[in-house]
Motif scaffolding. Structure first.
Motif, short mmCIF file in Angstrom:
data_model
loop_
_atom_site.label_atom_id
_atom_site.label_comp_id
_atom_site.label_asym_id
_atom_site.label_seq_id
_atom_site.Cartn_x
_atom_site.Cartn_y
_atom_site.Cartn_z
N ARG A 194 0.80 -1.22 0.00
CA ARG A 194 0.00 0.00 0.00
C ARG A 194 0.84 1.28 0.00
O ARG A 194 0.65 2.17 -0.83
CB ARG A 194 -0.91 -0.04 1.24
N THR A 195 1.77 1.36 0.96
CA THR A 195 2.56 2.59 1.08
C THR A 195 3.34 2.87 -0.19
O THR A 195 3.38 4.00 -0.67
CB THR A 195 3.53 2.47 2.28
N ALA A 249 4.48 9.61 8.06
CA ALA A 249 5.85 9.15 8.29
C ALA A 249 6.23 8.03 7.33
O ALA A 249 7.32 8.04 6.74
CB ALA A 249 6.02 8.70 9.73
N ASP A 250 5.32 7.07 7.15
CA ASP A 250 5.62 5.92 6.28
C ASP A 250 5.78 6.33 4.82
O ASP A 250 6.58 5.75 4.09
CB ASP A 250 4.52 4.86 6.39
N LEU A 251 4.99 7.31 4.38
CA LEU A 251 5.10 7.75 2.98
C LEU A 251 6.45 8.39 2.72
O LEU A 251 6.96 8.35 1.61
CB LEU A 251 3.96 8.71 2.62
N VAL A 296 -3.83 18.17 6.24
CA VAL A 296 -4.71 17.47 7.17
C VAL A 296 -4.03 16.16 7.53
O VAL A 296 -3.51 15.48 6.64
CB VAL A 296 -6.09 17.16 6.52
N ALA A 297 -4.00 15.82 8.81
CA ALA A 297 -3.55 14.49 9.25
C ALA A 297 -4.26 14.24 10.56
O ALA A 297 -3.81 14.63 11.62
CB ALA A 297 -2.03 14.44 9.43
N LEU A 353 -1.94 15.69 1.79
CA LEU A 353 -0.60 16.25 1.63
C LEU A 353 -0.56 17.10 0.38
O LEU A 353 -1.17 16.77 -0.64
CB LEU A 353 0.43 15.12 1.50
N HIS A 354 0.15 18.22 0.47
CA HIS A 354 0.24 19.18 -0.63
C HIS A 354 1.69 19.23 -1.14
O HIS A 354 2.62 19.36 -0.34
CB HIS A 354 -0.17 20.57 -0.11
N ARG A 355 1.84 19.04 -2.44
CA ARG A 355 3.18 19.16 -3.04
C ARG A 355 3.39 20.62 -3.39
O ARG A 355 2.70 21.18 -4.24
CB ARG A 355 3.28 18.29 -4.30
#
Length: 236
Positions: free
Chosen positions: A147-148, A194-196, A207-208, A232-234
């Motif tokens: 998944r990650t 963190a995992d990403l 948002v998290a 998440l925003h790039r």
């Protein structure tokens, strides 16, 4: 890539870990394609067809562009995004789910130029153009699914200014006993970020958080579900 899978009963293999005995674990785990085709084929509809409320509330704040829905299932989220003006590709491993998604989009009268459904392997499929939004709603599986890695690689195809939105089960339903839901499948928002491991100088978490939904249990009783919601925003 498969070097860490010594054999099917490797503890890192979720289907083996949930096996009730050694004999079950010794068999090759069920192929993901087979698992999902059976799951969808067993019922005329697995999902409600309605957009996920958390996805709608978060994605509704974004300006429409090009979107990819990972593990789109029967198409509820992708259809909603197209109705908001996004140009969407929905991909899922199940051909049954994709056929239903196409039928649902047609029934909803969605402009066909805004919506494309693909039956394919999320590990190998790649978009042909940069994206403005990648969504993954409940991309959680009891059979093999890196998944990650899948979400991270899709996120890296986002154009500057683009967004990654994941919504995931953070825990079992309030009415469930723990045993029927393997804990390793649950997602926690901080852990997700963190995992990403997306570079902090390029990405910011908008948002998290954990969000609780009021729902009705299968027995008709009021209950709650807890979701992990990450946006998440790039940076441009």
């Amino acid at each position: 890539m498969t070097s860490h899978h010594h054999h099917a009963s490797d503890a890192s293999d979720p289907s083996a870990a949930s096996g009730t005995n050694a004999a079950a674990a010794a068999h090759q785990p069920q192929a993901p394609t087979e698992f999902w085709e059976q799951l969808y084929s067993a019922k005329p509809a697995v999902w409600s067809g309605r957009v996920n409320a958390n996805l709608a509330s978060v994605a509704g704040t974004l300006a429409p562009g090009r979107a990819l829905d990972l593990g789109c299932g029967e198409g509820g989220d992708a259809i909603w995004l197209a109705q908001q003006g996004w140009r969407v590709t929905g991909i899922d491993i199940s051909t049954v789910a994709i056929e239903r998604a196409r039928s649902a989009a047609h029934a909803a009268g969605v402009d066909a130029s805004l919506l494309d459904f693909v039956a394919g392997d999320l590990e190998t499929w790649r978009p042909t153009e940069p994206l403005d939004l990648v969504t993954a709603s409940f991309l959680q599986s009891p059979v093999h699914l890196p998944r990650t890695q899948i979400i991270r690689e899709a996120a890296l195809t986002l154009a500057p200014g683009g967004h990654l939105l994941t919504v995931a089960h953070a825990g079992p339903p309030s009415w469930a006993s723990g045993s029927e839901h393997p804990a390793h499948l649950f997602v926690h928002p901080e852990r997700e970020v963190a995992d990403l491991a997306l570079p902090a100088d390029e990405w910011e978490a908008v948002v998290a958080e954990l969000r609780t939904r009021e729902v009705t249990s299968p027995d008709g009783e009021p209950g709650t579900l807890e979701d992990s919601v990450v946006l998440l925003h790039r940076r441009a």
